[in-house]
Structure formats: structure tokens, C-alpha cells
Design a protein around this motif. Structure first.
Motif, PDB file in Angstrom:
ATOM      1  N   GLY A   1       1.096  -1.256   0.234  1.00  0.00           N
ATOM      2  CA  GLY A   1      -0.575  -0.499  -0.170  1.00  0.00           C
ATOM      3  C   GLY A   1       0.804   1.020  -0.164  1.00  0.00           C
ATOM      4  O   GLY A   1       2.033   1.227  -0.636  1.00  0.00           O
ATOM      5  N   VAL A   2      -0.053   2.411   0.183  1.00  0.00           N
ATOM      6  CA  VAL A   2       1.494   3.594   0.300  1.00  0.00           C
ATOM      7  C   VAL A   2       1.469   3.620   1.257  1.00  0.00           C
ATOM      8  O   VAL A   2       1.429   3.721   2.840  1.00  0.00           O
ATOM      9  CB  VAL A   2       0.006   4.455   0.141  1.00  0.00           C
ATOM     10  CG1 VAL A   2       0.951   5.786   0.008  1.00  0.00           C
ATOM     11  CG2 VAL A   2      -0.875   5.207  -1.689  1.00  0.00           C
ATOM     12  N   ILE A   3       3.052   4.483   1.835  1.00  0.00           N
ATOM     13  CA  ILE A   3       3.910   4.417   2.451  1.00  0.00           C
ATOM     14  C   ILE A   3       3.597   5.671   3.094  1.00  0.00           C
ATOM     15  O   ILE A   3       4.614   6.241   2.273  1.00  0.00           O
ATOM     16  CB  ILE A   3       4.701   3.363   3.066  1.00  0.00           C
ATOM     17  CG1 ILE A   3       4.538   1.899   2.480  1.00  0.00           C
ATOM     18  CG2 ILE A   3       5.869   3.760   3.513  1.00  0.00           C
ATOM     19  CD1 ILE A   3       5.641   0.974   2.200  1.00  0.00           C
ATOM     20  N   GLN A   4       3.544   6.059   3.874  1.00  0.00           N
ATOM     21  CA  GLN A   4       4.148   7.454   4.834  1.00  0.00           C
ATOM     22  C   GLN A   4       4.768   7.381   5.704  1.00  0.00           C
ATOM     23  O   GLN A   4       4.674   6.596   6.097  1.00  0.00           O
ATOM     24  CB  GLN A   4       2.726   7.948   4.340  1.00  0.00           C
ATOM     25  CG  GLN A   4       1.986   8.172   3.867  1.00  0.00           C
ATOM     26  CD  GLN A   4       0.928   9.610   3.759  1.00  0.00           C
ATOM     27  OE1 GLN A   4      -0.322   8.922   4.052  1.00  0.00           O
ATOM     28  NE2 GLN A   4       1.117  10.786   4.374  1.00  0.00           N
ATOM     29  N   SER A   5       5.380   8.267   5.937  1.00  0.00           N
ATOM     30  CA  SER A   5       6.656   9.028   7.007  1.00  0.00           C
ATOM     31  C   SER A   5       7.137  10.148   6.991  1.00  0.00           C
ATOM     32  O   SER A   5       6.594  10.547   5.986  1.00  0.00           O
ATOM     33  CB  SER A   5       7.693   7.578   6.654  1.00  0.00           C
ATOM     34  OG  SER A   5       8.208   8.128   5.666  1.00  0.00           O
ATOM     35  N   PRO A   6       7.415  10.266   8.186  1.00  0.00           N
ATOM     36  CA  PRO A   6       7.311   9.499   9.620  1.00  0.00           C
ATOM     37  C   PRO A   6       5.441   9.726  10.405  1.00  0.00           C
ATOM     38  O   PRO A   6       5.114   9.744   9.332  1.00  0.00           O
ATOM     39  CB  PRO A   6       7.357  10.776  10.960  1.00  0.00           C
ATOM     40  CG  PRO A   6       7.704  11.718  10.291  1.00  0.00           C
ATOM     41  CD  PRO A   6       7.111  12.001   8.833  1.00  0.00           C
ATOM     42  N   ARG A   7       5.248   8.751  10.931  1.00  0.00           N
ATOM     43  CA  ARG A   7       3.323   8.282  11.145  1.00  0.00           C
ATOM     44  C   ARG A   7       3.039   9.907  12.169  1.00  0.00           C
ATOM     45  O   ARG A   7       1.945  10.032  11.814  1.00  0.00           O
ATOM     46  CB  ARG A   7       3.442   7.236  11.743  1.00  0.00           C
ATOM     47  CG  ARG A   7       3.578   6.078  11.083  1.00  0.00           C
ATOM     48  CD  ARG A   7       2.380   5.995   9.617  1.00  0.00           C
ATOM     49  NE  ARG A   7       1.145   6.483  10.381  1.00  0.00           N
ATOM     50  CZ  ARG A   7       0.135   5.367  10.728  1.00  0.00           C
ATOM     51  NH1 ARG A   7       0.855   4.295  11.069  1.00  0.00           N
ATOM     52  NH2 ARG A   7      -1.206   5.938  10.590  1.00  0.00           N
ATOM     53  N   HIS A   8       3.798  10.450  12.775  1.00  0.00           N
ATOM     54  CA  HIS A   8       4.029  11.194  13.842  1.00  0.00           C
ATOM     55  C   HIS A   8       5.513  12.477  13.700  1.00  0.00           C
ATOM     56  O   HIS A   8       6.308  11.942  13.777  1.00  0.00           O
ATOM     57  CB  HIS A   8       3.624  10.556  14.951  1.00  0.00           C
ATOM     58  CG  HIS A   8       2.341  10.229  14.786  1.00  0.00           C
ATOM     59  ND1 HIS A   8       1.328  10.524  15.733  1.00  0.00           N
ATOM     60  CD2 HIS A   8       2.329   8.808  15.585  1.00  0.00           C
ATOM     61  CE1 HIS A   8       0.233   9.985  15.157  1.00  0.00           C
ATOM     62  NE2 HIS A   8       1.261   8.511  15.705  1.00  0.00           N
ATOM     63  N   GLU A   9       4.591  13.285  13.697  1.00  0.00           N
ATOM     64  CA  GLU A   9       5.751  15.154  13.663  1.00  0.00           C
ATOM     65  C   GLU A   9       5.732  16.106  14.467  1.00  0.00           C
ATOM     66  O   GLU A   9       4.291  16.225  15.018  1.00  0.00           O
ATOM     67  CB  GLU A   9       6.287  15.202  12.245  1.00  0.00           C
ATOM     68  CG  GLU A   9       7.428  16.014  11.961  1.00  0.00           C
ATOM     69  CD  GLU A   9       8.592  15.404  12.419  1.00  0.00           C
ATOM     70  OE1 GLU A   9       9.265  14.688  12.144  1.00  0.00           O
ATOM     71  OE2 GLU A   9       9.854  16.002  13.025  1.00  0.00           O
ATOM     72  N   VAL A  10       6.351  16.558  15.716  1.00  0.00           N
ATOM     73  CA  VAL A  10       6.634  16.925  16.700  1.00  0.00           C
ATOM     74  C   VAL A  10       7.420  18.006  16.447  1.00  0.00           C
ATOM     75  O   VAL A  10       8.658  17.575  16.990  1.00  0.00           O
ATOM     76  CB  VAL A  10       5.892  16.878  17.704  1.00  0.00           C
ATOM     77  CG1 VAL A  10       6.251  17.909  18.656  1.00  0.00           C
ATOM     78  CG2 VAL A  10       5.027  15.869  18.317  1.00  0.00           C
TER      79      VAL A  10
END
Lengths: 114, 112
Positions: free
Chosen positions: A3-12
Motif C-alpha cells: 500500500g501507500v507508505i508514509q513517514s513519519p507517522r507522527h511529527e512534533v
């Protein structure tokens, strides 16, 4: 396919910092889209590419936002400098020519700018 | 792209059939009607697409009357896991197919 992969999942990050979001589309797909979702504005299309070429970037909010697709398997969305109002969930999606409206969305990156 | 109007929220119970209606009075001749589903903390997922009459797949049915100014997404025997936001989109394959415009959607809550 994963599937479509995104990174990062969380970013602060802190206001003023540069943020880079990454996306790997589904192999063989020739369209890639970047969306942003907030409670106030809902889901908005920022930009989309066809065969690695940007086709429509009319949704990009301002010059602080930029997107690139150096090859068929990778795209980035960069915010420089970031501001608190950029806090949102950013989705990447891909689809293939002839697949009409069936876009495949990634899990999203939740960005928080403090 | 034609504008769509759908209820902001709906409630139902497990085992019931749920029908969500979308109004698209300005739909153009070449426009298709597409529905997406979005669970919390996930990206939207394509459910079904149609042009006229009725379309059915393993997830839902889509009913489109002859004038095509509205459409109804039908979810048979819903379960708690069908709790999600449902989006109705309209656009043509030439200029709209690659540019989805999401409205506010319908927040469907399924209760035990």
C-alpha cells in the motif's frame, strides 16, 4: 503490495523548523496526491503529480510549502518554516491511469507544530 | 466540479440497513458519483462508484435515480465497525477523476 507508505507517522516540531514528509506510492501507479486534513477545513487537495510531474498545485497554501517527486517511487512535502497553523494530518494517495476515482490513501502523518 | 450536500451526521443500530443520501443538483452529463469511507485515524477508502441506476458490490449498494440529482449509499446490516465518515463526491473522468473534492461528509455512528 504494502500500500501507500508514509513517514513519519507522527511529527512534533517547533515553529520555524523545517518539516519534511515522505511518501512511497503503490508500485505502478502514475498519479500521486498530497492532501491535508483539519477539523476546520476538512480534507483538502494540496498538489498532485502525474508521471512525476506536478500537474496542479493550486491547493498549496503558500510559498512555505513545496513538493517534489524525484522518481516514480518517492515524493516529499516540505514546509519551511513551519507554523502552528500547519498542524494537521497529511495524507498521500496514489492511483493509476484508468482507475477513475479509486485513489489509495496512506495512513497519514500527524504533524504538530508548537 | 458539482457541489454535493449530505447530512452531517446519522445514527443507527447494529443489524439495520443504513441509507445515506447525497444531493448533487448540478451534476453534469459526464459526471460519475463516488463514495469514500474514512475510519478514525485512517485515510479515506474507496467504497463504490456509479453513473446511473444501481451498482452493488460486496460492501454497499449505490442507487441513482433517472435525473441523477441525488444518490443513496445503502449499507446492509451494519455493524459497529461501520462507524465512520462517508463522503459523496461527483466529478467527470476527464477533468475531475484525478482531483477529488471532499465535502464535510456524513458521520455515521452505529450503536449496539
Amino acid at each position: 503490495d504494502a500500500g501507500v507508505i508514509q513517514s513519519p507517522r507522527h511529527e512534533v516540531t517547533e515553529m520555524g523548523q523545517e518539516v519534511t514528509l515522505r511518501c512511497k506510492p503503490i508500485s505502478g501507479h502514475d498519479y500521486l496526491f498530497w492532501y491535508r486534513q483539519t477539523m476546520m477545513r476538512g480534507l483538502e487537495l494540496l498538489i498532485y503529480f502525474n508521471n512525476n510531474v506536478p500537474i496542479d498545485d493550486s491547493g498549496m497554501p503558500e510559498d512555505r510549502f513545496s513538493a517534489k517527486m524525484p522518481n516514480a517511487s518517492f515524493s516529499t512535502l516540505k514546509i519551511q518554516p513551519s507554523e502552528p497553523r500547519d498542524s494537521a494530518v497529511y495524507f498521500c494517495a496514489s492511483t493509476g491511469t484508468g482507475e477513475s476515482y479509486e485513489q489509495y490513501f496512506g495512513p497519514g502523518t500527524r504533524l504538530t507544530v508548537t | 466540479l458539482a457541489k454535493t450536500t449530505q447530512p452531517i451526521s446519522m445514527d443507527s443500530y447494529e443489524g439495520q440497513e443504513v441509507n445515506i443520501t447525497c444531493s448533487h443538483n448540478n451534476i453534469a452529463t459526464n459526471d460519475y458519483i463516488t463514495w469514500y469511507q474514512q475510519f478514525p485515524s485512517q485515510g479515506p477508502r474507496f467504497i463504490i462508484q456509479g453513473y446511473k441506476t444501481k451498482v452493488t458490490n460486496e460492501v454497499a449498494s449505490l442507487f441513482i435515480p433517472a435525473d441523477r440529482k441525488s444518490s443513496t449509499l445503502s449499507l446492509p446490516r451494519v455493524s459497529l465497525s461501520d462507524t465512520a465518515v462517508y463522503y459523496c463526491l461527483v466529478g467527470d473522468e476527464v477533468s475531475g477523476a484525478q482531483k477529488l473534492v471532499f465535502g464535510q461528509g456524513t458521520r455515521l455512528t452505529i450503536n449496539p
